[in-house]
Design a protein around this motif. Structure first.
Motif, PDB file in Angstrom:
ATOM      1  N   GLY A  40      30.575  51.196  44.996  1.00  0.00           N
ATOM      2  CA  GLY A  40      30.883  50.646  43.684  1.00  0.00           C
ATOM      3  C   GLY A  40      32.356  50.733  43.301  1.00  0.00           C
ATOM      4  N   GLN A  41      33.163  51.231  44.208  1.00  0.00           N
ATOM      5  CA  GLN A  41      34.598  51.349  43.936  1.00  0.00           C
ATOM      6  C   GLN A  41      35.399  50.672  45.030  1.00  0.00           C
ATOM      7  N   GLY A  42      36.660  50.394  44.716  1.00  0.00           N
ATOM      8  CA  GLY A  42      37.535  49.849  45.728  1.00  0.00           C
ATOM      9  C   GLY A  42      38.059  50.946  46.638  1.00  0.00           C
ATOM     10  N   PRO A  43      38.620  50.565  47.765  1.00  0.00           N
ATOM     11  CA  PRO A  43      39.184  51.566  48.668  1.00  0.00           C
ATOM     12  C   PRO A  43      40.294  52.368  47.998  1.00  0.00           C
ATOM     13  N   SER A 100      55.379  46.684  51.212  1.00  0.00           N
ATOM     14  CA  SER A 100      54.439  46.165  50.229  1.00  0.00           C
ATOM     15  C   SER A 100      53.860  44.819  50.600  1.00  0.00           C
ATOM     16  N   GLU A 103      50.525  42.656  55.572  1.00  0.00           N
ATOM     17  CA  GLU A 103      49.078  42.607  55.646  1.00  0.00           C
ATOM     18  C   GLU A 103      48.558  43.819  56.384  1.00  0.00           C
ATOM     19  N   PHE A 106      41.983  45.897  58.827  1.00  0.00           N
ATOM     20  CA  PHE A 106      41.008  46.966  58.632  1.00  0.00           C
ATOM     21  C   PHE A 106      40.001  47.049  59.769  1.00  0.00           C
ATOM     22  N   GLY A 107      39.591  48.265  60.042  1.00  0.00           N
ATOM     23  CA  GLY A 107      38.473  48.487  60.942  1.00  0.00           C
ATOM     24  C   GLY A 107      37.164  48.338  60.189  1.00  0.00           C
ATOM     25  N   PRO A 108      36.024  48.452  60.900  1.00  0.00           N
ATOM     26  CA  PRO A 108      34.708  48.254  60.277  1.00  0.00           C
ATOM     27  C   PRO A 108      34.280  49.407  59.377  1.00  0.00           C
TER      28      PRO A 108
ATOM     29  N   PHE B  34      47.113  40.441  46.969  1.00  0.00           N
ATOM     30  CA  PHE B  34      46.255  40.110  48.095  1.00  0.00           C
ATOM     31  C   PHE B  34      44.810  39.944  47.613  1.00  0.00           C
ATOM     32  N   TYR B  36      41.080  40.238  49.608  1.00  0.00           N
ATOM     33  CA  TYR B  36      40.362  40.541  50.837  1.00  0.00           C
ATOM     34  C   TYR B  36      38.872  40.246  50.631  1.00  0.00           C
ATOM     35  N   GLN B  38      35.015  41.359  52.185  1.00  0.00           N
ATOM     36  CA  GLN B  38      34.338  42.395  52.966  1.00  0.00           C
ATOM     37  C   GLN B  38      32.872  42.020  53.125  1.00  0.00           C
ATOM     38  N   GLN B  42      31.306  44.982  58.139  1.00  0.00           N
ATOM     39  CA  GLN B  42      32.605  44.580  58.677  1.00  0.00           C
ATOM     40  C   GLN B  42      33.722  45.107  57.804  1.00  0.00           C
ATOM     41  N   GLY B  43      34.893  45.166  58.370  1.00  0.00           N
ATOM     42  CA  GLY B  43      36.053  45.613  57.602  1.00  0.00           C
ATOM     43  C   GLY B  43      36.563  44.524  56.686  1.00  0.00           C
ATOM     44  N   LEU B  44      37.517  44.893  55.863  1.00  0.00           N
ATOM     45  CA  LEU B  44      38.109  43.913  54.959  1.00  0.00           C
ATOM     46  C   LEU B  44      38.951  42.919  55.750  1.00  0.00           C
ATOM     47  N   LEU B  46      41.710  39.687  55.300  1.00  0.00           N
ATOM     48  CA  LEU B  46      42.621  39.075  54.350  1.00  0.00           C
ATOM     49  C   LEU B  46      42.282  37.603  54.160  1.00  0.00           C
ATOM     50  N   CYS B  90      37.758  41.859  47.221  1.00  0.00           N
ATOM     51  CA  CYS B  90      38.657  42.876  46.661  1.00  0.00           C
ATOM     52  C   CYS B  90      40.044  42.293  46.461  1.00  0.00           C
ATOM     53  N   GLY B  94      50.324  45.377  46.243  1.00  0.00           N
ATOM     54  CA  GLY B  94      51.220  46.185  47.053  1.00  0.00           C
ATOM     55  C   GLY B  94      52.491  46.393  46.271  1.00  0.00           C
ATOM     56  N   PRO B 103      49.326  51.053  48.495  1.00  0.00           N
ATOM     57  CA  PRO B 103      48.522  49.889  48.166  1.00  0.00           C
ATOM     58  C   PRO B 103      47.381  50.284  47.238  1.00  0.00           C
ATOM     59  N   PHE B 105      43.782  48.979  45.360  1.00  0.00           N
ATOM     60  CA  PHE B 105      42.712  48.000  45.378  1.00  0.00           C
ATOM     61  C   PHE B 105      41.910  48.040  44.080  1.00  0.00           C
ATOM     62  N   GLY B 106      41.372  46.884  43.705  1.00  0.00           N
ATOM     63  CA  GLY B 106      40.389  46.836  42.645  1.00  0.00           C
ATOM     64  C   GLY B 106      39.046  47.309  43.178  1.00  0.00           C
ATOM     65  N   ARG B 107      38.082  47.452  42.285  1.00  0.00           N
ATOM     66  CA  ARG B 107      36.791  47.981  42.706  1.00  0.00           C
ATOM     67  C   ARG B 107      35.939  46.958  43.424  1.00  0.00           C
ATOM     68  N   GLY B 108      36.339  45.704  43.392  1.00  0.00           N
ATOM     69  CA  GLY B 108      35.601  44.665  44.088  1.00  0.00           C
ATOM     70  C   GLY B 108      34.627  43.922  43.206  1.00  0.00           C
TER      71      GLY B 108
END
Lengths: 115, 115
Positions: A40-43, A100, A103, A106-108, B34, B36, B38, B42-44, B46, B90, B94, B103, B105-108
């Motif tokens: 429920g949150q962003g990274p 900034s 890009e 990201f990994g999985p 940016f 992204y 998801q 899988q990962g994020l 761009l 997301c 940056g 960086p 991120f928003g919560r998505g």
């Protein structure tokens, strides 16, 4: 081009146990990031490496979390001991340089469940 | 410090309908922005990015976003949504902070597509 590799993909542990995650970034990428993404949150950025040096670890809970990137390539993130609130997806990302506008790839992710 | 707000947790649209996902940022200077995507397991990835110049940015998979400085917004749009677009989206900014780059991120926003 191979992407960012992470292992394991899933991990279930009990609280107070230890766990380690591994990340291999894209070849040639000097910058490596570890993120924690709670449901429920962003990274949220935990730590950022430039080659084998730490650029920022201000949001890393250092009493229980540690990370290293000894040879400036792959990296490990460790939690010892784990708490229930550590349940999250741990994402690794890499970029060419820490700017900034760069890009991030990201990994999985590794999904950690702490019981 | 910079921040990103994605006010919608979930958005539901019908396949073929248009889409707009909202993103607002807070940062004192011109940000790098940016979007992204998801997908499960899988990962994020761009979708697009804004650095400078034309405020309407085209991305992959038919997405576009418009930077509006006066509104501190960077909303993502797509004229016709496909079922495969169902995913988590997301927004990220940056920006430099205290000499390093963190960086944020928003919560998505979770996109649900109805057939």
């Amino acid at each position: 081009e191979a992407g960012v590799a992470q292992s394991p993909r899933y991990k279930i542990i009990e609280k107070r146990q230890s766990v380690a995650f591994w990340c291999n970034p894209i070849s040639g990428h000097a910058t490596l990031y570890w993120y924690q993404q709670i449901l429920g949150q962003g990274p949220k950025l935990l730590i950022q490496f430039q080659n084998n040096g730490v650029v920022d670890d201000s949001q890393l809970p250092k009493d229980r979390f540690s990370a290293e990137r000894l040879k400036g390539v792959d990296s490990t993130l460790k939690i010892q001991p784990a708490k229930l609130e550590d349940s999250a997806v741990y994402l690794c990302a890499s970029s060419l340089v820490p700017h900034s506008y760069n890009e991030q790839f990201f990994g999985p992710g590794t999904r950690l469940t702490v019981l | 410090a910079q921040s990103v707000t994605q006010p919608d947790i979930h958005i539901t649209v019908s396949e073929g309908a248009s889409l707009e996902l909202r993103c607002n940022y807070s940062y004192g200077a011109t940000p790098y922005l940016f979007w992204y995507v998801q997908s499960p397991g899988q990962g994020l990835q761009l979708l697009l990015k804004y650095f400078s110049g034309d405020t309407l940015v085209q991305g992959i998979k038919g997405f576009e976003a418009e930077f509006k400085r006066s509104q501190s917004s960077f909303n993502l749009r797509k004229p016709s949504v496909h079922w495969s677009d169902a995913a988590e989206y997301c927004c990220a900014v940056g920006a430099s902070a205290g000499g390093s780059y963190i960086p944020t991120f928003g919560r998505g926003t979770s996109l649900i597509v109805h057939p």
